[in-house]
Write a protein that holds these residues in place. Structure first.
Motif, short mmCIF file in Angstrom:
data_model
loop_
_atom_site.label_atom_id
_atom_site.label_comp_id
_atom_site.label_asym_id
_atom_site.label_seq_id
_atom_site.Cartn_x
_atom_site.Cartn_y
_atom_site.Cartn_z
N PHE A 121 0.88 -1.19 0.08
CA PHE A 121 -0.06 -0.09 -0.05
C PHE A 121 0.74 1.35 0.00
CE2 PHE A 121 -2.02 3.61 2.41
CZ PHE A 121 -3.04 3.54 1.52
N PRO A 122 1.90 1.39 0.64
CA PRO A 122 2.69 2.83 0.88
C PRO A 122 3.23 3.01 -0.60
CG PRO A 122 3.49 1.52 2.62
CD PRO A 122 2.43 0.51 1.93
N ASP A 123 3.76 1.96 -1.35
CA ASP A 123 4.27 2.47 -2.77
C ASP A 123 3.00 2.78 -3.62
OD1 ASP A 123 6.68 1.71 -2.05
OD2 ASP A 123 7.06 -0.11 -3.01
N PHE A 124 2.07 2.07 -3.55
CA PHE A 124 0.90 2.39 -4.45
C PHE A 124 0.43 3.72 -4.10
CE2 PHE A 124 -3.86 2.29 -5.76
CZ PHE A 124 -3.41 2.35 -7.19
N SER A 125 0.29 4.24 -2.83
CA SER A 125 -0.33 5.55 -2.39
C SER A 125 0.57 6.64 -2.63
CB SER A 125 -0.69 5.56 -0.89
OG SER A 125 0.58 5.19 -0.23
N LEU A 126 1.92 6.50 -2.81
CA LEU A 126 2.57 7.40 -3.19
C LEU A 126 2.53 7.72 -4.51
CD1 LEU A 126 5.93 6.64 -0.91
CD2 LEU A 126 4.62 8.71 -0.80
N ILE A 127 2.31 6.71 -5.49
CA ILE A 127 2.31 6.77 -6.93
C ILE A 127 0.83 7.66 -7.14
CG2 ILE A 127 1.60 5.66 -9.06
CD1 ILE A 127 3.58 3.39 -8.18
N LEU A 128 -0.02 7.24 -6.36
CA LEU A 128 -1.45 8.05 -6.56
C LEU A 128 -1.15 9.52 -6.14
CD1 LEU A 128 -4.50 7.87 -7.03
CD2 LEU A 128 -4.86 7.22 -4.80
N CYS A 129 -0.61 9.61 -4.98
CA CYS A 129 -0.36 11.07 -4.60
C CYS A 129 0.33 11.83 -5.45
CB CYS A 129 0.39 10.94 -3.18
SG CYS A 129 0.66 12.54 -2.41
N GLY A 130 1.33 11.50 -6.26
CA GLY A 130 2.14 12.15 -7.12
C GLY A 130 1.10 12.54 -8.64
N TYR A 131 0.30 11.60 -8.93
CA TYR A 131 -0.64 11.60 -10.04
C TYR A 131 -1.79 12.81 -9.53
CZ TYR A 131 -4.52 10.91 -13.17
OH TYR A 131 -5.34 10.84 -14.16
N LEU A 132 -2.05 12.91 -8.33
CA LEU A 132 -3.15 13.71 -8.12
C LEU A 132 -2.36 15.22 -7.91
CD1 LEU A 132 -5.28 11.71 -5.49
CD2 LEU A 132 -5.74 12.27 -7.70
N VAL A 133 -1.39 15.23 -7.32
CA VAL A 133 -0.60 16.66 -7.17
C VAL A 133 -0.24 17.12 -8.27
CG1 VAL A 133 1.54 17.65 -6.34
CG2 VAL A 133 0.39 16.08 -4.72
N CYS A 134 0.19 16.66 -9.51
CA CYS A 134 0.58 16.67 -10.63
C CYS A 134 -0.66 17.28 -11.64
CB CYS A 134 1.49 15.90 -11.53
SG CYS A 134 2.10 16.31 -13.01
#
Length: 301
Positions: free
Chosen positions: A8-21
């Motif tokens: 989950f931590p890896d996937f959530s960081l990918i999702l976070c980067g997508y949303l922020v960008c």
């Protein structure tokens, strides 16, 4: 073991980067600079530290080392061979394949270390460190070669200028020579490593374009099938053929089923290839780890 919680931590960081960008002022122009920071400084420090952290006992783990190198070589060969397969080869874009081939054999070292410690304690951690130390140079060379070849840049020149390969080679040499990170410097280096993981995964999310996956369906299925299904089967066959003990077999199977490396996106992007497509593959590979790890450690073991 709760694999969803582990990934989950890896996937959530990918999702976070997508949303922020996509939804803030921190757009692609900002993340391109982040990618450069990760590629030229943060990831090299992380690789060097992960290799020198634990002594490499090459003698005790010789059979496991042979199994890991053979498994990696088979994965690299299968990945390189995708465009030459009958029928499906003509549906694969050669340039996208050059960037995506690495996804089939590279691995997420942080998940590897966490998983090995939970599965087999201190011995498992030591064995996975040995595998990381001997396999990372092979995998990094395997990742760079098709991009350097397809881009018509000198292969040796690309290797010597690639900060990930330079850091890996330096870390392996330092480990074998007995170098250890000074105690006063280790906390700083560890924090740089933690930052590289977070920034690299968020950068992958920022570059994510899922539409790229739809346009390369054959290649997507090919590299992910190798990474999450074929490689675990190869690992099992090698464990039986080389008569690995129970702990070594467990570590090899776990190693074979890991999600791909988050740095795959950074490498492809910085070498001028389709980083958005590779970011999508990294995301899918992280999700597929929820199936391949239980398959390797439950069904095959």
């Amino acid at each position: 073991m709760n694999f969803a919680q582990l990934l989950f931590p890896d996937f959530s960081l990918i999702l976070c980067g997508y949303l922020v960008c996509r939804y803030t002022a921190l757009n692609r122009a900002v993340w391109e600079k982040v990618e450069s920071l990760v590629y030229f400084f943060l990831f090299p420090v992380l690789l060097f530290q992960s290799i020198v952290r634990n002594p490499l006992d090459l003698g005790e783990a010789s059979s496991l080392i042979v199994a890991g190198l053979l498994m990696g070589s088979v994965a690299i060969a299968l990945s390189y061979g995708l465009p030459y397969l009958p029928v499906i080869g003509r549906h694969i874009d050669r340039r996208d394949h050059a960037a995506a081939a690495q996804v089939a054999f590279r691995f997420n070292s942080f998940i590897a270390l966490a998983l090995a410690e939970r599965l087999a304690g201190a011995r498992g951690l030591q064995l996975i460190a040995v595998l990381i130390g001997v396999c990372v140079p092979l995998f990094n060379v395997g990742a760079v070669w098709p991009m350097a070849r397809h881009g018509q840049t000198g292969f040796l020149r690309s290797l010597l200028r690639n900060p990930l390969i330079v850091a890996t080679a330096a870390g392996l040499a330092a480990n074998l020579l007995g170098f250890r990170m000074p105690g006063w410097l280790e906390p700083t280096v560890n924090r740089i490593g933690a930052a590289s993981l977070a920034m690299g995964l968020m950068a992958a999310g920022a570059g994510l374009q899922l539409a790229s996956l739809a346009s390369n369906k054959v290649l997507t299925v090919g590299v992910l099938a190798i990474r999450h299904f074929i490689v675990p089967l190869v690992a099992l066959a090698l464990a039986l053929a080389l008569r690995l003990d129970a702990v070594q077999t467990t570590v090899l199977l776990a190693f074979s089923a890991l999600p791909t490396a988050s740095s795959a996106y950074v490498l492809a992007s910085r070498m001028g290839y389709n980083g958005a497509y590779v970011a999508g593959l990294v995301t899918l590979s992280t999700l597929l780890g929820l199936a391949s790890l239980p398959f390797a450690l439950g069904v095959l073991r």
